[in-house]
Design an enzyme around this catalytic site. Structure first.
Site, PDB file in Angstrom:
ATOM      1  CE1 TYR A   1      -2.701  -3.230   1.147  1.00 17.34           C
ATOM      2  CE2 TYR A   1      -4.410  -1.516   0.859  1.00 17.34           C
ATOM      3  CZ  TYR A   1      -4.019  -2.634   0.812  1.00 17.34           C
ATOM      4  OH  TYR A   1      -5.077  -3.829   0.871  1.00 17.34           O
TER       5      TYR A   1
ATOM      6  CE  LYS B   1       2.754 -18.078   0.856  1.00 17.17           C
ATOM      7  NZ  LYS B   1       2.157 -19.321   1.259  1.00 17.17           N
TER       8      LYS B   1
ATOM      9  CG  ASP C   1      -1.064 -20.059   2.589  1.00 19.52           C
ATOM     10  OD1 ASP C   1      -0.112 -19.758   3.371  1.00 19.52           O
ATOM     11  OD2 ASP C   1      -0.047 -20.990   1.781  1.00 19.52           O
TER      12      ASP C   1
ATOM     13  CG  ASP D   1      -7.715  -4.368   2.425  1.00 17.27           C
ATOM     14  OD1 ASP D   1      -8.737  -4.262   3.217  1.00 17.27           O
ATOM     15  OD2 ASP D   1      -7.280  -3.671   1.413  1.00 17.27           O
TER      16      ASP D   1
END
Ligand code: NAD
Length: 363
Positions: A124, A191, A225, A249
């Site tokens: 972002y 991640k 995930d 988000d």
């Protein structure tokens, strides 16, 4: 003494839900002087600017704002007015509680978890290189030279910066939040197995901060995930989640889904000195001016705002009033009815009226 608070109605359904929230907050009896300022499409129409300096100055002066959603314009230089406000005021922490209220249609009951999303960096940050531009070609060449890795020449590139400073700041915020709110566990979502130098840094920093809180707040980490699956299967396992911007988000909307949808999911953007309270949802343009949108998310954002300004009794009364109106299921908007086509559903203002009546009963 009256609290001076900036009120930004926003656009789309923003006017309707912000007005409903402001009326409900006032009904608690807390003395508030609203400083009304424009941002978004209406500001553009009146001043030629999507985010007038006056709006930022008002928040800087009052330190607290209640803000309606703002449409992200397509095809202008602005990525998002909402992101611009968070960045300009250094509102680095986005706090989004996901809590079940009996009476809301949902697959789950008794959800009570909180998302703490890093708000200032990650994908972002708005550093992007457009496909076909000379600066993109030179970046691709530089990357190839420095790393030996090939990027296709017809690529666009978005940069994902994650710093130690911002990671430590958000994780510390999450642990402090957990302590203050008698929470038991912080889960770091990442991640890091793939993005070793960005998410890896986030995770490594989180582990360091967690050590300081060891014995007081439990800590664990989960890959994003896997987390998406765990949240859908066993959401009750989780308490406070701390995440980099993008995952925060995405999982915010997933968690809104766990508690009945965007109509009931509140939020806060918090910095060192200032805080802006707003729903998770956007401006839902298709409902603009129809007196149809659910005001609950904005009203619950008002509850968070009242707690922030230490008006805890008023916050408790307002939350109780919202909970009771939802539990009764009579004067609620379409999305909170078992059948969304139920003609007895009330509009945005009708639900706010019912909550105000309930506040009077509780008081
Ligand atoms: P959205 O949240 O506005 O709406 C998605 C859908 O969710 C709506 O069509 C509606 O069915 C439902 N919904 C949302 N709020 C609701 C409410 N209060 N009551 C009942 N149903 C509700 O998301 P979108 O359509 O992706 O985005 C619309 C615009 O809002 C975009 O320009 C987007 O960039 C912007 N946006 C702004 C913010 C913000 O101001 N913080 C946040 C998200 C999106």
């Amino acid at each position: 003494m009256a609290h001076s608070i900036t009120l930004i109605p926003g656009d789309g359904i923003g006017y309707e839900v912000s007005l409903a929230a402001a009326r409900c907050v006032e009904a608690t009896g807390v003395d508030i002087r609203w400083d009304n300022v424009l941002a978004g499409q209406d500001a553009m129409d009146k001043t030629g600017q999507l985010l007038p300096q006056e709006a930022l100055d008002s928040i800087k002066k009052n330190k607290v704002a209640l803000k309606g959603p703002i449409t992200t314009p397509v095809g202008t230089g602005f990525r998002s007015v909402n992101v611009a406000i968070r960045q300009a005021l250094e509102l680095f922490a986005c706090v989004r509680p996901a809590k079940s209220y009996p009476g809301v249609k949902s697959r789950f009951k008794d959800i009570d978890l909180v998302i703490i999303r890093e708000n200032s960096e990650d994908l972002y940050s708005g550093i992007e290189f457009e496909e076909g531009k000379p600066e993109t070609a030179s970046l691709i060449e530089r990357i190839s030279k420095d790393t030996g890795k090939k990027i296709r020449p017809d690529s666009g590139i978005s940069i994902k910066p994650i710093s130690k400073f911002a990671s430590e700041r958000i994780v510390r915020f999450a642990f402090d939040y957990a302590l203050e709110n008698r929470r038991k566990k912080v889960t770091c979502v990442h991640k890091a197995n793939i993005m070793k130098f960005t998410d890896g840094l986030f995770l490594h920093t989180a582990r360091e901060v967690a050590r300081e809180f060891s014995g007081r707040i439990e800590f664990e980490d989960t890959i994003v995930d896997n987390m998406s699956m765990q949240l859908v299967q066993k959401p009750h396992k989780y308490d406070v989640l701390v995440l980099p911007n993008l995952y925060g988000d995405i999982l915010s909307d997933l968690c809104a889904g766990l508690i009945g949808g965007l109509g009931v999911a509140p939020g806060a953007n918090i910095g060192k000195e200032m805080a802006v309270f707003e729903a998770v949802h956007g401006s839902a343009p298709k409902y603009k001016g129809k007196n149809k949108a659910d005001p609950t998310a904005m009203i619950l954002s008002g509850v968070l705002m009242l707690r922030h300004i230490r008006e805890n009794k008023a916050a408790d009364i307002l939350e109780e009033a919202v909970a009771r109106v939802i539990a009764e299921g009579k004067s609620v908007t379409y999305d909170l009815k078992p059948d969304p086509l139920d003609p007895s559903a009330v509009g945005t203002s009708g639900m706010a009226d019912a909550i105000i009546e309930k506040i009077k009963e509780i008081k």
